[in-house]
Enzyme design. Structure first.
Site, PDB file in Angstrom:
ATOM      1  N   CYS A 119      -0.422   5.349   6.565  1.00  0.00           N
ATOM      2  CA  CYS A 119      -1.192   5.186   7.794  1.00  0.00           C
ATOM      3  C   CYS A 119      -0.291   4.570   8.876  1.00  0.00           C
ATOM      4  O   CYS A 119       0.185   3.445   8.725  1.00  0.00           O
ATOM      5  CB  CYS A 119      -2.409   4.310   7.539  1.00  0.00           C
ATOM      6  N   CYS A 170     -17.015 -10.053   3.581  1.00  0.00           N
ATOM      7  CA  CYS A 170     -16.318  -8.791   3.363  1.00  0.00           C
ATOM      8  C   CYS A 170     -15.073  -9.022   2.513  1.00  0.00           C
ATOM      9  O   CYS A 170     -14.173  -9.773   2.916  1.00  0.00           O
ATOM     10  CB  CYS A 170     -15.924  -8.164   4.689  1.00  0.00           C
ATOM     11  N   CYS A 174       0.834  -1.203   0.000  1.00  0.00           N
ATOM     12  CA  CYS A 174       0.000   0.000   0.000  1.00  0.00           C
ATOM     13  C   CYS A 174       0.871   1.256   0.000  1.00  0.00           C
ATOM     14  O   CYS A 174       1.827   1.352   0.778  1.00  0.00           O
ATOM     15  CB  CYS A 174      -0.925   0.014   1.211  1.00  0.00           C
ATOM     16  N   CYS A 226      -1.051   1.020  10.490  1.00  0.00           N
ATOM     17  CA  CYS A 226      -1.369  -0.129   9.633  1.00  0.00           C
ATOM     18  C   CYS A 226      -0.138  -0.944   9.265  1.00  0.00           C
ATOM     19  O   CYS A 226       0.871  -0.399   8.799  1.00  0.00           O
ATOM     20  CB  CYS A 226      -2.070   0.358   8.365  1.00  0.00           C
ATOM     21  N   CYS A 275     -20.942   1.374   5.278  1.00  0.00           N
ATOM     22  CA  CYS A 275     -20.316   0.785   6.458  1.00  0.00           C
ATOM     23  C   CYS A 275     -19.077   1.613   6.771  1.00  0.00           C
ATOM     24  O   CYS A 275     -18.210   1.780   5.914  1.00  0.00           O
ATOM     25  CB  CYS A 275     -19.946  -0.671   6.183  1.00  0.00           C
ATOM     26  N   CYS A 292     -19.946  -7.272   1.157  1.00  0.00           N
ATOM     27  CA  CYS A 292     -19.435  -5.930   1.456  1.00  0.00           C
ATOM     28  C   CYS A 292     -18.038  -5.821   0.860  1.00  0.00           C
ATOM     29  O   CYS A 292     -17.199  -6.697   1.078  1.00  0.00           O
ATOM     30  CB  CYS A 292     -19.388  -5.697   2.961  1.00  0.00           C
ATOM     31  N   ARG A 348     -20.454  -3.211  15.340  1.00  0.00           N
ATOM     32  CA  ARG A 348     -19.706  -4.465  15.249  1.00  0.00           C
ATOM     33  C   ARG A 348     -18.390  -4.345  16.010  1.00  0.00           C
ATOM     34  O   ARG A 348     -17.632  -3.401  15.806  1.00  0.00           O
ATOM     35  CB  ARG A 348     -19.446  -4.810  13.781  1.00  0.00           C
TER      36      ARG A 348
END
Length: 343
Positions: free
Chosen positions: A85, A125, A81, A88, A217, A157, A287
């Protein structure tokens, strides 16, 4: 030896003098909770934890009864990626020893969907690392979604990052029921966790999802060094965006990431956060996501008195407890698992 930075103070011991049952009654009567009360819930002393959870349970039960929705997550593209972040393990600034791979095959995605069905999940997901999907990756996922919806009784999702114009509509047309794109934290704190995209970028993607007619979401991560006010602000931002499903992650300090030394949570604080989110978002699915096993520990079942959904089995780059343990936990509570909607 890894040094852990503990930045969250001990829970206050001064009573709030708030009748949490009365708060629940007002919320159930349609009166939105104010920020001061939400902050008081988050900062309440441990002695008020049971009354707080009992009140949150009244709100949860009114919307969802004693049911629990299970979600199953598959990481279809790991690492690689370009975003920075700091929390992460898949970001460009991470040195974490995780498995990295490009987009998996359609057959592997379909096999993951079948595992979700076998795990009693109502939603599968599909998650891919990266700033956003390439045209090739988007069409690859869309093809898999079409086949899943044609052959399996499960909601889908997608979570593919920041979307370009028209991509949300293509996922909708393929049959995606929901799209996840977390706010992650408050607008004020976002610059402390990421500099390669803004909080507004995330909000804009959520708004595009809604405009395309896909169920939104969005949730966040608690425990990255943010203030209690930041946690409350995130809860209200999600309410204002009318998010239908809110996953709450409790930060797991993974060795090799910039935030690896942050450990500022305890089980009672996590439960207070879940209760606060329930008061702020009384009819929305909440959740318990990543970090559930680590941070709630033996108090995991109590989280379901405020939340009504969990991920079953594993997360993106970390392991969860077994599906059998989740089923037993739900059964011991006297709750029932929601079946997928009839096709």
């Amino acid at each position: 030896m890894q040094i852990i930075e503990r930045v969250k103070p001990l829970s206050p011991t001064k009573p709030t003098n708030i009748d949490w049952s009365a708060v629940a009654a007002r919320v159930l009567a349609g009166e939105p909770i104010d920020r001061a009360t939400a902050l008081a819930a988050l900062q309440s002393p441990d002695a008020e934890l049971l009354p707080l959870l009992a009140a949150a349970y009244e709100v949860r039960r009114a919307a969802f009864g004693n049911t629990v929705q299970l979600y199953y997550l598959m990481n279809v593209k790991s690492g690689l990626c370009p975003e920075d972040c700091h929390y992460c393990s898949q970001s460009k600034v991470s040195k974490a020893e995780i498995e990295k791979y490009p987009m998996v095959s359609r057959e592997e995605i379909l096999a993951g969907a079948q595992r979700a069905v076998d795990s009693k999940a109502c939603t599968f997901c599909i998650v891919a690392s990266g700033r956003g999907p390439t045209e090739r990756d988007l069409e690859h996922v869309a093809d898999a979604v079409r086949e899943i919806k044609d052959t399996m009784n499960i909601r889908v999702c997608a979570c593919l990052g920041i979307l370009k114009d028209g991509q949300a509509e293509r996922l909708r047309d393929a049959g995606a029921d929901r799209y996840n794109h977390n706010l992650n934290t408050s607008e004020d704190f976002h610059g402390s966790i990421c500099t390669t995209h803004t909080h507004s970028d995330r909000v804009r993607t959520v708004e595009e999802i809604k405009e395309a007619g896909i169920s939104p979401c969005s949730g966040g991560i608690i425990g990255m060094g943010e203030s209690d006010e930041d946690v409350v602000s995130m809860a209200f931002a999600l309410r204002d965006l009318e998010i239908e499903s809110i996953p709450l992650n409790f930060y797991i300090p993974i060795p090799g990431v910039p935030f690896a030394n942050k450990w500022n949570l305890n089980p009672r604080y996590c439960l207070k956060a879940l209760a606060m989110f329930r008061f702020v978002n009384p009819t929305r699915e909440i959740r318990i996501a990543g970090g559930r096993e680590l941070h709630l520990g033996t108090l995991q079942p109590m989280g379901l008195y405020a939340a009504n959904s969990i991920f079953v089995s594993d997360y993106l780059t970390t392991k969860g407890q077994s599906a059998e343990d989740d089923y037993k936990m739900i059964e011991d509570l006297g709750f029932t698992i929601v079946a997928p909607p009839a096709r």
